[in-house]
Design a protein around this motif. Structure first.
Motif, PDB file in Angstrom:
ATOM      1  N   GLN A   1      23.342  37.865  36.701  1.00 61.87           N
ATOM      2  CA  GLN A   1      23.662  38.292  38.070  1.00 61.87           C
ATOM      3  C   GLN A   1      25.143  38.143  38.364  1.00 61.87           C
ATOM      4  OE1 GLN A   1      21.383  36.295  41.098  1.00 61.87           O
ATOM      5  NE2 GLN A   1      22.595  37.145  42.785  1.00 61.87           N
ATOM      6  N   ALA A   2      25.748  37.049  37.888  1.00 56.55           N
ATOM      7  CA  ALA A   2      27.171  36.811  38.146  1.00 56.55           C
ATOM      8  C   ALA A   2      28.025  37.921  37.534  1.00 56.55           C
ATOM      9  CB  ALA A   2      27.584  35.450  37.587  1.00 56.55           C
ATOM     10  N   CYS A   3      27.698  38.349  36.324  1.00 50.45           N
ATOM     11  CA  CYS A   3      28.462  39.435  35.696  1.00 50.45           C
ATOM     12  C   CYS A   3      28.314  40.724  36.495  1.00 50.45           C
ATOM     13  CB  CYS A   3      27.995  39.653  34.261  1.00 50.45           C
ATOM     14  SG  CYS A   3      28.486  38.349  33.106  1.00 50.45           S
ATOM     15  N   GLU A   4      27.105  41.016  36.950  1.00 46.52           N
ATOM     16  CA  GLU A   4      26.885  42.237  37.727  1.00 46.52           C
ATOM     17  C   GLU A   4      27.643  42.197  39.044  1.00 46.52           C
ATOM     18  OE1 GLU A   4      22.654  42.320  37.937  1.00 46.52           O
ATOM     19  OE2 GLU A   4      22.399  42.965  35.837  1.00 46.52           O
ATOM     20  N   GLU A   5      27.745  41.020  39.646  1.00 48.08           N
ATOM     21  CA  GLU A   5      28.488  40.894  40.907  1.00 48.08           C
ATOM     22  C   GLU A   5      29.984  41.082  40.704  1.00 48.08           C
ATOM     23  OE1 GLU A   5      27.345  37.049  42.297  1.00 48.08           O
ATOM     24  OE2 GLU A   5      25.436  37.749  43.171  1.00 48.08           O
ATOM     25  N   GLN A   6      30.463  40.910  39.477  1.00 44.29           N
ATOM     26  CA  GLN A   6      31.894  41.071  39.194  1.00 44.29           C
ATOM     27  C   GLN A   6      32.184  42.385  38.457  1.00 44.29           C
ATOM     28  OE1 GLN A   6      34.132  39.183  40.609  1.00 44.29           O
ATOM     29  NE2 GLN A   6      32.382  38.118  41.521  1.00 44.29           N
ATOM     30  N   ASP A   7      31.351  43.399  38.709  1.00 45.54           N
ATOM     31  CA  ASP A   7      31.519  44.735  38.128  1.00 45.54           C
ATOM     32  C   ASP A   7      31.416  44.697  36.608  1.00 45.54           C
ATOM     33  OD1 ASP A   7      32.025  47.581  38.553  1.00 45.54           O
ATOM     34  OD2 ASP A   7      33.879  47.240  37.463  1.00 45.54           O
ATOM     35  N   GLY A   8      30.419  43.986  36.099  1.00 46.57           N
ATOM     36  CA  GLY A   8      30.209  43.926  34.663  1.00 46.57           C
ATOM     37  C   GLY A   8      28.743  43.725  34.345  1.00 46.57           C
ATOM     38  N   ARG A   9      28.483  43.408  33.114  1.00 48.77           N
ATOM     39  CA  ARG A   9      27.148  43.000  32.672  1.00 48.77           C
ATOM     40  C   ARG A   9      27.342  41.994  31.557  1.00 48.77           C
ATOM     41  NH1 ARG A   9      24.744  46.519  28.119  1.00 48.77           N
ATOM     42  NH2 ARG A   9      22.757  46.072  29.100  1.00 48.77           N
ATOM     43  N   LEU A  10      26.302  41.229  31.234  1.00 48.04           N
ATOM     44  CA  LEU A  10      26.429  40.287  30.133  1.00 48.04           C
ATOM     45  C   LEU A  10      26.810  41.031  28.852  1.00 48.04           C
ATOM     46  CD1 LEU A  10      23.490  37.710  30.495  1.00 48.04           C
ATOM     47  CD2 LEU A  10      25.947  37.235  30.569  1.00 48.04           C
TER      48      LEU A  10
ATOM     49  N   LEU B   1      47.890  47.384  33.663  1.00 44.53           N
ATOM     50  CA  LEU B   1      48.388  46.688  34.852  1.00 44.53           C
ATOM     51  C   LEU B   1      49.084  45.393  34.446  1.00 44.53           C
ATOM     52  CD1 LEU B   1      48.533  46.689  37.951  1.00 44.53           C
ATOM     53  CD2 LEU B   1      46.361  45.439  37.971  1.00 44.53           C
ATOM     54  N   ASP B   2      50.324  45.241  34.879  1.00 41.22           N
ATOM     55  CA  ASP B   2      51.148  44.080  34.530  1.00 41.22           C
ATOM     56  C   ASP B   2      51.820  43.596  35.814  1.00 41.22           C
ATOM     57  OD1 ASP B   2      52.792  42.903  31.810  1.00 41.22           O
ATOM     58  OD2 ASP B   2      53.839  42.781  33.724  1.00 41.22           O
ATOM     59  N   GLN B   3      51.388  42.430  36.291  1.00 41.24           N
ATOM     60  CA  GLN B   3      51.898  41.923  37.564  1.00 41.24           C
ATOM     61  C   GLN B   3      52.040  40.411  37.473  1.00 41.24           C
ATOM     62  OE1 GLN B   3      52.407  44.059  40.421  1.00 41.24           O
ATOM     63  NE2 GLN B   3      53.507  42.290  41.256  1.00 41.24           N
ATOM     64  N   CYS B   4      53.255  39.934  37.612  1.00 39.11           N
ATOM     65  CA  CYS B   4      53.514  38.496  37.461  1.00 39.11           C
ATOM     66  C   CYS B   4      53.360  37.774  38.802  1.00 39.11           C
ATOM     67  CB  CYS B   4      54.918  38.297  36.884  1.00 39.11           C
ATOM     68  SG  CYS B   4      55.229  36.627  36.287  1.00 39.11           S
ATOM     69  N   ASP B   5      52.285  38.069  39.510  1.00 39.37           N
ATOM     70  CA  ASP B   5      52.038  37.448  40.815  1.00 39.37           C
ATOM     71  C   ASP B   5      50.549  37.160  40.944  1.00 39.37           C
ATOM     72  OD1 ASP B   5      54.709  37.812  42.395  1.00 39.37           O
ATOM     73  OD2 ASP B   5      54.314  39.782  41.495  1.00 39.37           O
ATOM     74  N   GLY B   6      50.239  35.919  41.277  1.00 40.77           N
ATOM     75  CA  GLY B   6      48.853  35.569  41.508  1.00 40.77           C
ATOM     76  C   GLY B   6      48.318  36.273  42.752  1.00 40.77           C
ATOM     77  N   GLY B   7      47.077  36.744  42.668  1.00 35.03           N
ATOM     78  CA  GLY B   7      46.483  37.420  43.811  1.00 35.03           C
ATOM     79  C   GLY B   7      45.016  37.090  43.956  1.00 35.03           C
ATOM     80  N   TRP B   8      44.549  37.061  45.218  1.00 39.54           N
ATOM     81  CA  TRP B   8      43.147  36.782  45.508  1.00 39.54           C
ATOM     82  C   TRP B   8      42.251  37.873  44.920  1.00 39.54           C
ATOM     83  CZ3 TRP B   8      41.713  32.211  47.357  1.00 39.54           C
ATOM     84  CH2 TRP B   8      42.585  31.479  48.167  1.00 39.54           C
ATOM     85  N   LEU B   9      41.077  37.437  44.461  1.00 40.73           N
ATOM     86  CA  LEU B   9      40.017  38.354  44.065  1.00 40.73           C
ATOM     87  C   LEU B   9      38.772  38.092  44.916  1.00 40.73           C
ATOM     88  CD1 LEU B   9      40.346  38.392  40.174  1.00 40.73           C
ATOM     89  CD2 LEU B   9      41.278  40.006  41.824  1.00 40.73           C
ATOM     90  N   GLU B  10      37.816  38.980  44.833  1.00 39.68           N
ATOM     91  CA  GLU B  10      36.650  38.949  45.716  1.00 39.68           C
ATOM     92  C   GLU B  10      35.850  37.657  45.611  1.00 39.68           C
ATOM     93  OE1 GLU B  10      32.373  39.690  46.643  1.00 39.68           O
ATOM     94  OE2 GLU B  10      33.274  39.326  44.674  1.00 39.68           O
ATOM     95  N   ASP B  11      35.804  37.039  44.433  1.00 38.33           N
ATOM     96  CA  ASP B  11      35.012  35.817  44.257  1.00 38.33           C
ATOM     97  C   ASP B  11      35.745  34.562  44.722  1.00 38.33           C
ATOM     98  OD1 ASP B  11      36.924  35.721  42.240  1.00 38.33           O
ATOM     99  OD2 ASP B  11      35.539  34.868  40.763  1.00 38.33           O
ATOM    100  N   GLY B  12      36.975  34.710  45.266  1.00 36.57           N
ATOM    101  CA  GLY B  12      37.737  33.553  45.730  1.00 36.57           C
ATOM    102  C   GLY B  12      38.658  32.961  44.687  1.00 36.57           C
ATOM    103  N   SER B  13      38.706  33.568  43.502  1.00 34.05           N
ATOM    104  CA  SER B  13      39.642  33.091  42.481  1.00 34.05           C
ATOM    105  C   SER B  13      40.984  33.775  42.662  1.00 34.05           C
ATOM    106  CB  SER B  13      39.092  33.370  41.073  1.00 34.05           C
ATOM    107  OG  SER B  13      38.986  34.762  40.848  1.00 34.05           O
ATOM    108  N   VAL B  14      42.005  33.221  42.007  1.00 28.80           N
ATOM    109  CA  VAL B  14      43.345  33.810  42.020  1.00 28.80           C
ATOM    110  C   VAL B  14      43.761  34.048  40.574  1.00 28.80           C
ATOM    111  CG1 VAL B  14      45.779  33.403  42.546  1.00 28.80           C
ATOM    112  CG2 VAL B  14      44.020  32.774  44.209  1.00 28.80           C
TER     113      VAL B  14
END
Length: 341
Positions: free
Chosen positions: A169-178, A288-301
Protein backbone atom coordinates in the motif's frame (compact mmCIF):
# COMPACT_ATOMS: atom_id res chain seq x y z
CA UNK A 1 20.74 -46.20 -59.05
CA UNK A 2 17.00 -47.02 -59.05
CA UNK A 3 15.98 -49.08 -56.07
CA UNK A 4 18.95 -47.98 -53.94
CA UNK A 5 18.25 -47.74 -50.22
CA UNK A 6 19.68 -44.31 -49.30
CA UNK A 7 20.63 -43.20 -45.77
CA UNK A 8 17.90 -40.47 -45.55
CA UNK A 9 15.33 -43.09 -46.59
CA UNK A 10 16.68 -45.49 -43.97
CA UNK A 11 16.30 -42.80 -41.29
CA UNK A 12 12.57 -42.74 -41.77
CA UNK A 13 12.19 -46.34 -40.63
CA UNK A 14 13.75 -45.62 -37.23
CA UNK A 15 12.04 -44.87 -33.94
CA UNK A 16 11.27 -41.13 -33.42
CA UNK A 17 14.24 -40.45 -31.15
CA UNK A 18 16.63 -42.27 -33.47
CA UNK A 19 15.09 -40.49 -36.47
CA UNK A 20 15.96 -37.12 -34.92
CA UNK A 21 19.56 -38.17 -34.19
CA UNK A 22 19.92 -39.50 -37.72
CA UNK A 23 18.73 -36.23 -39.28
CA UNK A 24 21.14 -34.21 -37.13
CA UNK A 25 23.99 -36.47 -38.24
CA UNK A 26 23.04 -35.77 -41.86
CA UNK A 27 23.04 -32.03 -41.22
CA UNK A 28 19.26 -31.66 -41.48
CA UNK A 29 17.35 -29.75 -38.79
CA UNK A 30 15.47 -31.86 -36.28
CA UNK A 31 11.67 -31.58 -36.29
CA UNK A 32 10.62 -28.54 -34.25
CA UNK A 33 9.24 -29.85 -30.91
CA UNK A 34 7.33 -26.62 -30.21
CA UNK A 35 3.79 -25.52 -31.09
CA UNK A 36 2.22 -26.84 -34.27
CA UNK A 37 0.14 -23.76 -35.07
CA UNK A 38 1.63 -20.94 -32.96
CA UNK A 39 4.91 -19.49 -34.18
CA UNK A 40 7.62 -19.02 -31.52
CA UNK A 41 8.10 -15.29 -30.76
CA UNK A 42 11.22 -13.60 -32.11
CA UNK A 43 11.56 -11.65 -28.85
CA UNK A 44 10.20 -13.10 -25.62
CA UNK A 45 10.67 -9.83 -23.66
CA UNK A 46 8.79 -6.73 -24.78
CA UNK A 47 10.05 -3.41 -23.36
CA UNK A 48 7.78 -0.44 -22.71
CA UNK A 49 7.08 2.51 -20.40
CA UNK A 50 4.12 3.60 -18.34
CA UNK A 51 1.55 5.38 -20.48
CA UNK A 52 2.78 3.84 -23.74
CA UNK A 53 1.04 1.34 -26.04
CA UNK A 54 2.62 -2.13 -25.97
CA UNK A 55 2.10 -5.00 -28.40
CA UNK A 56 2.64 -8.61 -27.31
CA UNK A 57 3.11 -10.69 -30.49
CA UNK A 58 1.26 -13.96 -31.03
CA UNK A 59 1.03 -15.23 -34.62
CA UNK A 60 -0.37 -18.43 -36.08
CA UNK A 61 1.63 -20.22 -38.75
CA UNK A 62 -1.58 -21.83 -40.01
CA UNK A 63 -5.23 -21.58 -39.10
CA UNK A 64 -6.99 -24.56 -37.47
CA UNK A 65 -10.52 -25.36 -38.71
CA UNK A 66 -11.93 -23.83 -35.52
CA UNK A 67 -10.19 -22.32 -32.56
CA UNK A 68 -10.09 -19.71 -29.81
CA UNK A 69 -7.17 -17.67 -28.55
CA UNK A 70 -7.07 -16.82 -24.86
CA UNK A 71 -4.73 -14.21 -23.42
CA UNK A 72 -3.98 -14.25 -19.67
CA UNK A 73 -1.53 -12.73 -17.21
CA UNK A 74 0.50 -14.94 -14.90
CA UNK A 75 0.37 -13.32 -11.46
CA UNK A 76 3.74 -13.33 -9.64
CA UNK A 77 3.80 -15.14 -6.32
CA UNK A 78 0.27 -16.44 -6.92
CA UNK A 79 -0.34 -19.75 -8.65
CA UNK A 80 -3.06 -18.40 -10.90
CA UNK A 81 -3.60 -16.68 -14.23
CA UNK A 82 -5.90 -13.70 -14.76
CA UNK A 83 -7.89 -13.82 -18.04
CA UNK A 84 -7.58 -10.73 -20.24
CA UNK A 85 -9.18 -11.44 -23.59
CA UNK A 86 -10.69 -14.32 -25.59
CA UNK A 87 -11.18 -14.25 -29.36
CA UNK A 88 -12.34 -16.68 -32.05
CA UNK A 89 -10.63 -14.70 -34.80
CA UNK A 90 -13.74 -12.66 -35.57
CA UNK A 91 -14.98 -11.38 -32.22
CA UNK A 92 -13.13 -10.65 -28.97
CA UNK A 93 -14.25 -10.24 -25.37
CA UNK A 94 -12.21 -8.58 -22.64
CA UNK A 95 -12.14 -9.51 -18.95
CA UNK A 96 -11.16 -7.60 -15.83
CA UNK A 97 -9.55 -4.16 -15.55
CA UNK A 98 -6.85 -4.94 -18.11
CA UNK A 99 -9.40 -6.25 -20.61
CA UNK A 100 -10.83 -2.75 -20.96
CA UNK A 101 -7.47 -1.47 -22.23
CA UNK A 102 -6.61 -4.50 -24.36
CA UNK A 103 -7.54 -5.33 -27.94
CA UNK A 104 -6.41 -7.60 -30.76
CA UNK A 105 -3.95 -6.11 -33.27
CA UNK A 106 -5.50 -7.94 -36.29
CA UNK A 107 -2.64 -7.07 -38.64
CA UNK A 108 -3.68 -10.05 -40.80
CA UNK A 109 -5.96 -13.09 -40.53
CA UNK A 110 -3.36 -15.12 -38.56
CA UNK A 111 -2.48 -12.30 -36.16
CA UNK A 112 -3.55 -12.92 -32.54
CA UNK A 113 -1.24 -10.30 -31.01
CA UNK A 114 -2.43 -8.37 -27.95
CA UNK A 115 -2.27 -4.57 -27.81
CA UNK A 116 -2.32 -2.88 -24.37
CA UNK A 117 -3.15 0.83 -24.40
CA UNK A 118 -1.98 3.17 -21.62
CA UNK A 119 0.44 0.73 -19.96
CA UNK A 120 0.34 0.85 -16.15
CA UNK A 121 2.85 -0.24 -13.54
CA UNK A 122 0.79 -3.31 -12.65
CA UNK A 123 0.80 -4.45 -16.29
CA UNK A 124 4.43 -5.55 -16.07
CA UNK A 125 4.85 -9.30 -15.89
CA UNK A 126 4.42 -12.56 -17.76
CA UNK A 127 1.63 -13.16 -20.29
CA UNK A 128 0.37 -16.29 -22.01
CA UNK A 129 -1.18 -16.57 -25.48
CA UNK A 130 -3.02 -19.90 -25.60
CA UNK A 131 -4.50 -21.48 -28.72
CA UNK A 132 -7.51 -23.69 -27.93
CA UNK A 133 -8.47 -25.86 -30.89
CA UNK A 134 -10.22 -28.78 -29.17
CA UNK A 135 -7.46 -31.27 -30.01
CA UNK A 136 -4.15 -30.21 -28.52
CA UNK A 137 -3.89 -26.78 -26.92
CA UNK A 138 -0.70 -24.75 -27.44
CA UNK A 139 0.67 -21.61 -25.84
CA UNK A 140 3.53 -19.13 -26.00
CA UNK A 141 4.70 -16.97 -23.09
CA UNK A 142 6.01 -13.40 -23.24
CA UNK A 143 7.21 -10.90 -20.66
CA UNK A 144 6.25 -7.22 -20.60
CA UNK A 145 9.10 -5.28 -18.99
CA UNK A 146 8.79 -1.61 -18.02
CA UNK A 147 11.69 0.81 -17.98
CA UNK A 148 11.71 2.37 -14.54
CA UNK A 149 13.48 3.06 -11.26
CA UNK A 150 13.52 1.28 -7.89
CA UNK A 151 13.56 3.28 -4.67
CA UNK A 152 13.72 2.17 -1.03
CA UNK A 153 10.94 3.48 1.16
CA UNK A 154 10.22 3.69 4.87
CA UNK A 155 7.64 5.80 6.75
CA UNK A 156 8.21 8.69 9.14
CA UNK A 157 8.06 6.23 12.07
CA UNK A 158 11.44 4.78 11.05
CA UNK A 159 12.78 1.54 9.60
CA UNK A 160 11.10 -1.85 9.57
CA UNK A 161 7.51 -0.73 10.09
CA UNK A 162 5.70 -2.49 7.21
CA UNK A 163 4.26 -5.94 6.90
CA UNK A 164 3.90 -7.11 3.29
CA UNK A 165 0.45 -5.63 2.74
CA UNK A 166 1.36 -2.28 4.32
CA UNK A 167 4.50 -2.13 2.16
CA UNK A 168 2.40 -2.80 -0.95
CA UNK A 169 0.00 0.00 0.00
CA UNK A 170 2.82 2.42 0.85
CA UNK A 171 4.39 1.98 -2.60
CA UNK A 172 1.03 2.55 -4.30
CA UNK A 173 0.49 5.72 -2.26
CA UNK A 174 3.85 7.04 -3.53
CA UNK A 175 3.03 6.47 -7.23
CA UNK A 176 4.69 3.07 -7.40
CA UNK A 177 4.26 -0.61 -6.71
CA UNK A 178 6.37 -3.18 -4.89
CA UNK A 179 9.42 -4.01 -7.01
CA UNK A 180 10.05 -7.49 -8.33
CA UNK A 181 13.30 -9.34 -7.75
CA UNK A 182 14.38 -8.74 -11.36
CA UNK A 183 13.72 -5.01 -10.97
CA UNK A 184 15.78 -4.89 -7.78
CA UNK A 185 18.57 -6.83 -9.48
CA UNK A 186 18.57 -4.38 -12.40
CA UNK A 187 18.70 -1.46 -9.96
CA UNK A 188 21.64 -3.10 -8.18
CA UNK A 189 23.55 -3.39 -11.47
CA UNK A 190 22.88 0.34 -11.97
CA UNK A 191 24.30 1.30 -8.57
CA UNK A 192 21.64 0.79 -5.88
CA UNK A 193 23.40 0.05 -2.57
CA UNK A 194 21.12 -0.12 0.47
CA UNK A 195 21.56 -1.68 3.90
CA UNK A 196 17.92 -1.94 4.99
CA UNK A 197 15.97 -5.01 3.95
CA UNK A 198 12.68 -4.49 2.14
CA UNK A 199 9.68 -6.41 0.86
CA UNK A 200 9.46 -7.39 -2.81
CA UNK A 201 6.34 -8.19 -4.81
CA UNK A 202 6.93 -11.95 -4.68
CA UNK A 203 6.83 -11.84 -0.85
CA UNK A 204 10.57 -12.23 -0.27
CA UNK A 205 12.72 -9.79 1.73
CA UNK A 206 16.07 -8.66 0.29
CA UNK A 207 18.55 -5.80 0.08
CA UNK A 208 21.19 -4.84 -2.53
CA UNK A 209 24.86 -4.43 -1.54
CA UNK A 210 27.55 -3.10 -3.86
CA UNK A 211 30.24 -2.62 -1.23
CA UNK A 212 30.28 -5.34 1.43
CA UNK A 213 30.75 -3.85 4.92
CA UNK A 214 30.05 -4.66 8.56
CA UNK A 215 26.72 -2.79 8.93
CA UNK A 216 25.39 -4.44 5.74
CA UNK A 217 25.58 -8.13 6.49
CA UNK A 218 29.33 -8.30 7.02
CA UNK A 219 32.03 -9.31 4.55
CA UNK A 220 31.26 -11.29 1.45
CA UNK A 221 30.54 -10.85 -2.20
CA UNK A 222 28.46 -7.94 -3.48
CA UNK A 223 24.96 -8.89 -4.56
CA UNK A 224 21.36 -9.17 -3.48
CA UNK A 225 21.25 -10.41 0.11
CA UNK A 226 18.16 -12.42 0.99
CA UNK A 227 16.14 -13.02 4.14
CA UNK A 228 14.09 -15.55 2.19
CA UNK A 229 10.28 -15.87 2.38
CA UNK A 230 8.74 -14.19 5.42
CA UNK A 231 5.38 -14.10 7.16
CA UNK A 232 3.46 -11.48 5.19
CA UNK A 233 1.28 -10.44 8.13
CA UNK A 234 3.69 -10.65 11.06
CA UNK A 235 7.19 -9.76 9.84
CA UNK A 236 8.09 -6.10 9.35
CA UNK A 237 10.63 -4.49 7.04
CA UNK A 238 10.98 -1.54 4.66
CA UNK A 239 9.76 -1.60 1.04
CA UNK A 240 11.45 -1.51 -2.34
CA UNK A 241 9.13 0.34 -4.71
CA UNK A 242 9.19 0.60 -8.49
CA UNK A 243 7.91 3.44 -10.68
CA UNK A 244 8.13 4.36 -14.35
CA UNK A 245 7.82 7.38 -16.65
CA UNK A 246 5.41 10.18 -15.71
CA UNK A 247 2.45 11.52 -17.65
CA UNK A 248 3.12 14.97 -16.13
CA UNK A 249 6.16 16.85 -14.86
CA UNK A 250 7.83 17.80 -11.57
CA UNK A 251 9.09 21.32 -10.79
CA UNK A 252 10.63 23.05 -7.79
CA UNK A 253 9.12 26.03 -5.93
CA UNK A 254 11.75 27.84 -3.78
CA UNK A 255 11.01 29.39 -0.42
CA UNK A 256 10.99 28.76 3.30
CA UNK A 257 7.73 26.89 3.59
CA UNK A 258 5.95 24.71 6.10
CA UNK A 259 4.34 21.56 4.76
CA UNK A 260 0.88 23.17 4.64
CA UNK A 261 2.35 26.22 2.86
CA UNK A 262 3.98 23.85 0.37
CA UNK A 263 0.57 22.36 -0.48
CA UNK A 264 -0.86 25.86 -0.97
CA UNK A 265 2.08 26.91 -3.17
CA UNK A 266 1.56 23.93 -5.50
CA UNK A 267 -2.21 24.47 -5.67
CA UNK A 268 -1.70 28.08 -6.76
CA UNK A 269 0.30 26.74 -9.69
CA UNK A 270 -2.33 24.19 -10.71
CA UNK A 271 -0.36 21.31 -9.24
CA UNK A 272 -0.07 19.10 -6.16
CA UNK A 273 2.87 18.36 -3.89
CA UNK A 274 4.88 15.62 -5.58
CA UNK A 275 5.05 12.09 -4.26
CA UNK A 276 8.30 10.22 -3.71
CA UNK A 277 7.75 8.16 -6.87
CA UNK A 278 7.17 11.36 -8.87
CA UNK A 279 10.53 12.75 -7.80
CA UNK A 280 12.42 9.54 -8.57
CA UNK A 281 10.78 9.28 -12.00
CA UNK A 282 11.61 12.93 -12.80
CA UNK A 283 15.21 12.32 -11.75
CA UNK A 284 15.47 9.11 -13.78
CA UNK A 285 13.63 10.07 -16.97
CA UNK A 286 13.81 13.88 -17.12
CA UNK A 287 17.24 14.42 -15.57
CA UNK A 288 15.85 16.65 -12.80
CA UNK A 289 18.82 18.12 -10.91
CA UNK A 290 18.08 20.48 -8.03
CA UNK A 291 20.41 21.18 -5.13
CA UNK A 292 17.59 22.28 -2.82
CA UNK A 293 15.64 20.23 -0.34
CA UNK A 294 11.90 20.30 -0.93
CA UNK A 295 8.76 18.97 0.75
CA UNK A 296 7.06 15.91 -0.69
CA UNK A 297 3.51 14.67 -0.17
CA UNK A 298 4.44 12.13 2.53
CA UNK A 299 6.09 14.84 4.69
CA UNK A 300 9.66 13.95 3.75
CA UNK A 301 12.20 16.39 2.34
CA UNK A 302 14.36 15.27 -0.57
CA UNK A 303 16.25 16.59 -3.58
CA UNK A 304 17.40 14.99 -6.88
CA UNK A 305 21.02 15.11 -8.07
CA UNK A 306 21.97 14.11 -11.60
CA UNK A 307 25.45 15.68 -11.56
CA UNK A 308 27.13 15.10 -8.16
CA UNK A 309 29.04 18.06 -6.71
CA UNK A 310 30.61 18.76 -3.30
CA UNK A 311 27.93 21.13 -1.95
CA UNK A 312 24.95 19.00 -3.04
CA UNK A 313 24.86 16.16 -0.56
CA UNK A 314 28.55 15.31 -0.75
CA UNK A 315 28.04 11.83 -2.24
CA UNK A 316 29.93 10.80 -5.39
CA UNK A 317 27.02 9.17 -7.21
CA UNK A 318 23.79 10.55 -8.71
CA UNK A 319 20.60 9.90 -6.77
CA UNK A 320 17.75 11.31 -4.72
CA UNK A 321 19.02 12.60 -1.36
CA UNK A 322 16.87 12.74 1.76
CA UNK A 323 16.65 15.01 4.81
CA UNK A 324 14.24 12.59 6.44
CA UNK A 325 10.92 13.78 7.90
CA UNK A 326 11.26 17.24 9.50
CA UNK A 327 8.47 18.70 11.64
CA UNK A 328 5.64 19.80 9.31
CA UNK A 329 5.72 23.28 10.92
CA UNK A 330 9.41 23.77 10.11
CA UNK A 331 9.64 26.62 7.57
CA UNK A 332 13.02 25.78 6.04
CA UNK A 333 12.46 24.19 2.64
CA UNK A 334 10.85 24.77 -0.73
CA UNK A 335 8.65 22.14 -2.34
CA UNK A 336 8.48 19.88 -5.37
CA UNK A 337 5.18 20.04 -7.25
CA UNK A 338 3.68 17.65 -9.75
CA UNK A 339 1.40 18.78 -12.57
CA UNK A 340 -0.33 16.71 -15.24
CA UNK A 341 0.48 17.80 -18.77
Amino acid sequence: MPGQFTLPTFCRFLLPWAFTICLIALGDPAPHPGPHYLLPPIHEVIHSRRGATATLPCVLGASPPSYKVRWSKVEPGELRETPILVTNGLHARGYGPLGGRARMRRGHRLDASLVIVGVRLEDEGRYRCELINGIEDESVALTLSLEGVVFPYQPSRGRYQFNYYEAKQACEEQDGRLATYSQLYQAWTEGLDWCNAGWLLEGSVRYPVLTARAPCGGPGRPGIRSYGPRDRKRDRYDAFCFTSALAGHVFFVPGRLTLSEAHAACRRRGAVVAKVGHLYAAWKFSGLDQCDGGWLEDGSVRFPITTPRPRCGGLPDPGVRSFGFPRPQQATYGTYCYAEK
